[in-house]
Design an enzyme around this catalytic site. Structure first.
Site, PDB file in Angstrom:
ATOM      1  N   CYS A  34       0.594  18.159  90.930  1.00 62.93           N
ATOM      2  CA  CYS A  34      -0.670  17.736  91.522  1.00 62.93           C
ATOM      3  C   CYS A  34      -1.540  18.976  91.716  1.00 62.93           C
ATOM      4  CB  CYS A  34      -0.439  17.034  92.858  1.00 62.93           C
ATOM      5  SG  CYS A  34       0.303  18.108  94.109  1.00 62.93           S
ATOM      6  N   HIS A  63       8.569  22.341  96.726  1.00 59.54           N
ATOM      7  CA  HIS A  63       9.952  21.868  96.731  1.00 59.54           C
ATOM      8  C   HIS A  63      10.418  21.528  95.315  1.00 59.54           C
ATOM      9  CE1 HIS A  63       9.765  20.707 101.268  1.00 59.54           C
ATOM     10  NE2 HIS A  63      10.091  21.977 101.081  1.00 59.54           N
ATOM     11  N   CYS A 118      -1.820  23.267 100.866  1.00 58.45           N
ATOM     12  CA  CYS A 118      -2.617  22.296 100.117  1.00 58.45           C
ATOM     13  C   CYS A 118      -3.820  21.874 100.962  1.00 58.45           C
ATOM     14  CB  CYS A 118      -1.767  21.080  99.772  1.00 58.45           C
ATOM     15  SG  CYS A 118      -2.714  19.719  99.021  1.00 58.45           S
ATOM     16  N   GLU A 148       6.079  20.172 106.339  1.00 59.49           N
ATOM     17  CA  GLU A 148       4.713  19.700 106.556  1.00 59.49           C
ATOM     18  C   GLU A 148       4.556  19.087 107.943  1.00 59.49           C
ATOM     19  OE1 GLU A 148       1.692  16.264 105.025  1.00 59.49           O
ATOM     20  OE2 GLU A 148       3.053  17.114 103.519  1.00 59.49           O
ATOM     21  N   THR A 186       1.790  13.773 104.008  1.00 61.77           N
ATOM     22  CA  THR A 186       1.046  13.388 102.802  1.00 61.77           C
ATOM     23  C   THR A 186       1.914  12.843 101.679  1.00 61.77           C
ATOM     24  OG1 THR A 186       1.179  15.618 101.858  1.00 61.77           O
ATOM     25  CG2 THR A 186      -0.722  15.129 103.279  1.00 61.77           C
ATOM     26  N   CYS A 216      -1.509  11.623 100.126  1.00 61.45           N
ATOM     27  CA  CYS A 216      -2.387  12.231  99.138  1.00 61.45           C
ATOM     28  C   CYS A 216      -2.487  11.370  97.890  1.00 61.45           C
ATOM     29  CB  CYS A 216      -1.920  13.653  98.808  1.00 61.45           C
ATOM     30  SG  CYS A 216      -0.692  13.793  97.515  1.00 61.45           S
ATOM     31  N   SER A 244      12.489  17.387  97.775  1.00 64.64           N
ATOM     32  CA  SER A 244      11.102  16.995  97.527  1.00 64.64           C
ATOM     33  C   SER A 244      10.901  15.573  98.015  1.00 64.64           C
ATOM     34  CB  SER A 244      10.770  17.089  96.032  1.00 64.64           C
ATOM     35  OG  SER A 244       9.565  16.420  95.746  1.00 64.64           O
TER      36      SER A 244
END
Length: 333
Positions: A34, A63, A118, A148, A186, A216, A244
């Site tokens: 992304c 990750h 990000c 996060e 996200t 996201c 991840s």
């Protein structure tokens, strides 16, 4: 700039695939990197070019096992905390974001820092700060221990309460049911997040939504593509690492959408030959932190087992690009 353009999806069988016993691969698009991951990895690569090794990175930059190992070979040193970085050295903060206390401790050690968070994670941080200033109780939907979540919660620790899925809703307590808002990590499953929100709203009818989607675009797009192809698949292979979140969610989404089996692999060599027994249609996708070379390896292995026909399943066209951190941008003339 628009990040995703919806496209029509039509999964059809070619004449050869319609033959009894024919094998095919459905290849999800979009998949892989992304904009936020691309920016974070390029940030470390540019830092290496400009400053030379070693470069320190707090936590994993993204990750993905392959990305981390490749950067480590180039002289990147990954650390858990900034106190492991020599005073005055350069440290990059990962794409997942950090709490304000991390910036403070880095400053105390006179570290030079580059923040690769990000921008979509930064947006959630700003939301947390805004609603904390307005004295809201903030219900942060996410997975306990995820970097996060720790970074977002650290923006307003007295106001943020973690909600780790629908089953934890009953344990939530708030000061004023009229001043409650939910935010989210996200990289979650869109469906599970909305189930959690509905459970929360049953308890707190005036629960407010975020000003804009927190999950996201890339996470949502990859899940949509998997949902489109999963009902056709005997097997879905998701390329991605086990730490991840968005990659793990793709396996869950594939199974929930009708795939008969789904597995997560870092590399093609991890695919068990028995997985392919009796399989005619294999779906392939990859998490948002996965370089395309790993997907190519999976496709090559599948071709060796007779899955030579590859049909794209395209549900969106991603165009979003993020600028590098200002420390790495070319100087204006």
């Amino acid at each position: 700039m628009t990040s995703a353009i919806p496209l029509n999806v039509g999964i059809t069988r070619s004449a050869s695939a319609a033959d009894a016993g024919a094998k095919r691969v459905l290849l999800a698009e979009p998949r892989g990197y992304c904009a936020g991951v691309d920016r974070a990895v390029e940030t470390v690569e540019k830092a290496l070019e400009q400053h030379g090794a070693p470069i320190y990175v707090r936590k994993e930059i993204v990750h993905n096992r392959h990305v981390v190992e490749t950067l480590r070979e180039r002289g990147v040193i990954f650390v858990d905390e900034t106190d492991e970085v020599p005073e005055g050295a350069l440290v990059v903060f990962s794409a997942h974001g950090v709490a304000p206390t991390v910036h403070e401790t880095a400053a105390e050690r006179n570290l030079r820092t580059i923040d690769a968070t990000c921008p979509l994670v930064t947006k959630v941080h700003q939301e947390a700060k805004r609603f904390a200033r307005d004295d809201y109780d903030i219900l942060l939907i996410g997975h306990e221990g995820h970097e996060e979540v720790e970074g977002t919660a650290g923006e307003a620790p007295q106001h943020v309460q973690l909600v780790d899925g629908p089953d934890s809703v009953d344990r939530v307590t708030v000061r004023d049911p009229a001043k409650v808002i939910w935010l989210s990590q996200t990289t979650l499953s869109v469906d599970e997040t909305m189930e959690t929100v509905e459970r929360l709203r049953q308890r707190f009818p005036t629960l407010q939504d975020p000003p804009s989607d927190d999950i996201c675009y890339a996470t949502s797009n990859r899940q949509t593509a998997v949902k489109a192809m999963a009902p056709e698949c005997d097997l879905v292979i998701v390329v991605g690492s086990r730490n991840s979140s968005n990659s793990v969610r793709l396996v869950e989404v594939a199974l929930g959408a009708g795939a008969r089996a789904a597995y997560l692999v870092d590399y093609a060599r991890e695919i068990g030959p028995a997985w392919l027994d009796g399989v005619r249609t294999v779906g392939v996708t990859s998490g948002a932190s996965v370089p395309e070379i790993l997907v190519t390896g999976v496709l090559d292995l599948l071709a060796e087992h007779g899955f030579g026909e590859v049909q794209p399943v395209t549900t969106a066209n991603e165009t979003l690009v993020f600028a590098l951190p200002r420390e790495l941008r070319p100087a204006r003339r």
